[in-house]
Write a protein that holds these residues in place. Sequence first.
Motif, mmCIF file in Angstrom:
data_model
loop_
_atom_site.group_PDB
_atom_site.id
_atom_site.type_symbol
_atom_site.label_atom_id
_atom_site.label_comp_id
_atom_site.label_asym_id
_atom_site.label_seq_id
_atom_site.Cartn_x
_atom_site.Cartn_y
_atom_site.Cartn_z
ATOM 1 N N HIS A 145 0.856 -1.220 0.046
ATOM 2 C CA HIS A 145 0.008 -0.010 0.060
ATOM 3 C C HIS A 145 0.936 1.320 0.023
ATOM 4 C CE1 HIS A 145 -3.682 -2.153 0.553
ATOM 5 N NE2 HIS A 145 -3.135 -2.798 1.487
ATOM 6 N N GLU A 146 1.977 1.032 0.544
ATOM 7 C CA GLU A 146 2.846 2.332 0.654
ATOM 8 C C GLU A 146 4.021 2.258 -0.415
ATOM 9 O OE1 GLU A 146 2.185 4.789 2.260
ATOM 10 O OE2 GLU A 146 0.449 3.690 3.314
ATOM 11 N N SER A 147 4.751 3.502 -0.735
ATOM 12 C CA SER A 147 5.849 3.255 -1.541
ATOM 13 C C SER A 147 7.060 2.726 -1.206
ATOM 14 C CB SER A 147 5.836 4.590 -2.310
ATOM 15 O OG SER A 147 6.328 5.345 -1.555
ATOM 16 N N ASP A 148 7.175 2.548 0.026
ATOM 17 C CA ASP A 148 8.298 2.080 0.897
ATOM 18 C C ASP A 148 8.388 0.664 1.129
ATOM 19 O OD1 ASP A 148 6.667 2.521 2.896
ATOM 20 O OD2 ASP A 148 7.959 3.863 4.188
ATOM 21 N N ASP A 149 7.216 -0.169 0.948
ATOM 22 C CA ASP A 149 6.899 -1.568 1.316
ATOM 23 C C ASP A 149 7.737 -2.202 0.013
ATOM 24 O OD1 ASP A 149 5.156 -0.908 3.102
ATOM 25 O OD2 ASP A 149 3.243 -1.032 2.280
ATOM 26 N N HIS A 195 7.921 6.376 -5.459
ATOM 27 C CA HIS A 195 7.111 7.343 -4.922
ATOM 28 C C HIS A 195 7.118 8.536 -5.832
ATOM 29 C CE1 HIS A 195 5.899 10.222 -1.676
ATOM 30 N NE2 HIS A 195 7.110 11.219 -2.067
#
Length: 228
Positions: A145-149, A195
Amino acid sequence: MSYFSPQFRNPRMEHFEREIHDVLPHHFARFLEGEPLNIFEQVSDHMHLHLYIWAPTSRRNMWTVVTAGMSAHAMNTPPELSYYSRVELVFTLPATWPSIEDIERMPSIRANEYQWPLEVMTAVARLPYLYNTWLARGHTVRNGHESDDTYAGSKFSGVLVDGVTSLPHTAQLMEVNGTPVHFLGLYPLYPQELHNILRRHITGHEWFHRCLEAGFHEGLLTERPLLG
């Protein structure tokens, strides 16, 4: 060969899959040396995917991995792009990457460091089928869900879909019984790159051209610098 498990058989798609396996190895034999390893799922309730893997050679010092089965399902493209509705994916790995046999002998914790590219390929290949959508050049697929996953065992959190640049241009298209099948490359993205693309600081295709200018091609490149 069973395309789906017995309760989800689709004879039309199974027939196209068989034709893919008749054509794809011969298509890539024009560009790659040696016989590929064919790894596949014995039973699948969804898209039955194979991965053809060519080992490094003196002329091409990298592993080359190609999906087979994604194109058995025509993607839900806009009508004007129906010519591009059937695709397969290409990914490369450094020559120093362990073989499938070596990975299978590793403890699971260590194997995670090397399995993720193949897992990403199969996940991306299934995405258009499972969500009735499509993939094309410039599209991104993120891991979470997040760009840093990041993917387990890696520094990357997504992939960009774009052209295959490690092979001649003619490698990017083959015909299966008169039906065009296109090959697209997967480019791993660092969290900051993903991101920036998701926040529209740069488009996926602009990032792709930065990659070309830097001399990089699809797949995993050791210690690639941040490109945007």
